[in-house]
Design a protein around this motif. Sequence first.
Motif, PDB file in Angstrom:
ATOM      1  N   UNK A   1       3.992  -0.111  -1.154  1.00  0.00           N
ATOM      2  CA  UNK A   1       2.528   0.530  -1.343  1.00  0.00           C
ATOM      3  C   UNK A   1       1.598   0.191   0.255  1.00  0.00           C
ATOM      4  N   UNK A   2       2.024  -0.829   0.878  1.00  0.00           N
ATOM      5  CA  UNK A   2       1.526  -1.052   2.029  1.00  0.00           C
ATOM      6  C   UNK A   2       1.808   0.031   3.030  1.00  0.00           C
ATOM      7  N   UNK A   3       2.945   0.696   3.165  1.00  0.00           N
ATOM      8  CA  UNK A   3       3.293   1.544   4.078  1.00  0.00           C
ATOM      9  C   UNK A   3       2.589   2.847   3.714  1.00  0.00           C
ATOM     10  N   UNK A   4       2.442   3.412   2.414  1.00  0.00           N
ATOM     11  CA  UNK A   4       1.694   4.429   1.898  1.00  0.00           C
ATOM     12  C   UNK A   4       0.425   4.296   2.287  1.00  0.00           C
ATOM     13  N   UNK A   5      -0.261   3.314   2.194  1.00  0.00           N
ATOM     14  CA  UNK A   5      -1.674   3.140   2.678  1.00  0.00           C
ATOM     15  C   UNK A   5      -1.911   3.307   3.981  1.00  0.00           C
ATOM     16  N   UNK A   6      -1.362   2.689   4.650  1.00  0.00           N
ATOM     17  CA  UNK A   6      -1.349   2.650   6.252  1.00  0.00           C
ATOM     18  C   UNK A   6      -1.262   4.284   6.540  1.00  0.00           C
ATOM     19  N   UNK A   7      -0.202   4.985   6.119  1.00  0.00           N
ATOM     20  CA  UNK A   7       0.094   6.589   6.565  1.00  0.00           C
ATOM     21  C   UNK A   7      -0.978   7.277   5.925  1.00  0.00           C
TER      22      UNK A   7
ATOM     23  N   UNK B   1      -4.509   2.841  -2.428  1.00  0.00           N
ATOM     24  CA  UNK B   1      -5.633   3.317  -1.937  1.00  0.00           C
ATOM     25  C   UNK B   1      -6.456   2.111  -1.026  1.00  0.00           C
ATOM     26  N   UNK B   2      -7.018   2.672  -0.141  1.00  0.00           N
ATOM     27  CA  UNK B   2      -7.924   1.496   0.663  1.00  0.00           C
ATOM     28  C   UNK B   2      -9.283   1.812   0.479  1.00  0.00           C
TER      29      UNK B   2
ATOM     30  N   UNK C   1      -6.408   4.954  12.392  1.00  0.00           N
ATOM     31  CA  UNK C   1      -5.024   4.151  12.512  1.00  0.00           C
ATOM     32  C   UNK C   1      -5.260   2.821  12.532  1.00  0.00           C
ATOM     33  N   UNK C   2      -4.722   2.199  11.623  1.00  0.00           N
ATOM     34  CA  UNK C   2      -4.754   0.667  11.583  1.00  0.00           C
ATOM     35  C   UNK C   2      -3.285   0.038  11.423  1.00  0.00           C
ATOM     36  N   UNK C   3      -2.991  -1.115  11.757  1.00  0.00           N
ATOM     37  CA  UNK C   3      -1.853  -1.720  11.535  1.00  0.00           C
ATOM     38  C   UNK C   3      -1.524  -2.340  10.117  1.00  0.00           C
ATOM     39  N   UNK C   4      -0.625  -2.282   9.617  1.00  0.00           N
ATOM     40  CA  UNK C   4      -0.304  -2.919   8.314  1.00  0.00           C
ATOM     41  C   UNK C   4      -1.134  -4.390   7.946  1.00  0.00           C
TER      42      UNK C   4
END
Length: 132
Positions: A43-49, A9-10, A58-61
């Motif tokens: 988790x990081x790749x999932x939140x970016x996607x 989650x973000x 659209x944001x970078x990791x």
Amino acid sequence: MRATIHVSAAVVVSDDARTLVVRKRGARVFQQPGGKPDPGEDALAAVVREVAEETGIVAAPGDFVPLGRFTDAAANEPGHEVVADAFLLRVGPAEATASGEIEELRWLTEDDVPDTPLANLSRNHLIRFAWR
């Protein structure tokens, strides 16, 4: 023991101190953008996607700051608990568009929080990070 749902989650915060929440189709409460990781996805790749899919942001990791792991009762799956790896994302003048499974999104100020129907995880753990 309740079944567990793992998500990323973000807490998305705009430069004018508003935070983004989304309401998924068929849900009655708002929550932070995010969702379940795909198989093999961290988790990081999932939140970016998920942020890109749900909001068009659209944001970078490297733009995401880890906040920790939080657990609460799931909002949309009765009898389940949600475990969220949470991240903070600061954005400039923010424009977001509800897409995919998102029916509605809102940018909230801190004053909007008490009157906004929020998921337990959001209200009890994540929303406060928007104004720290």
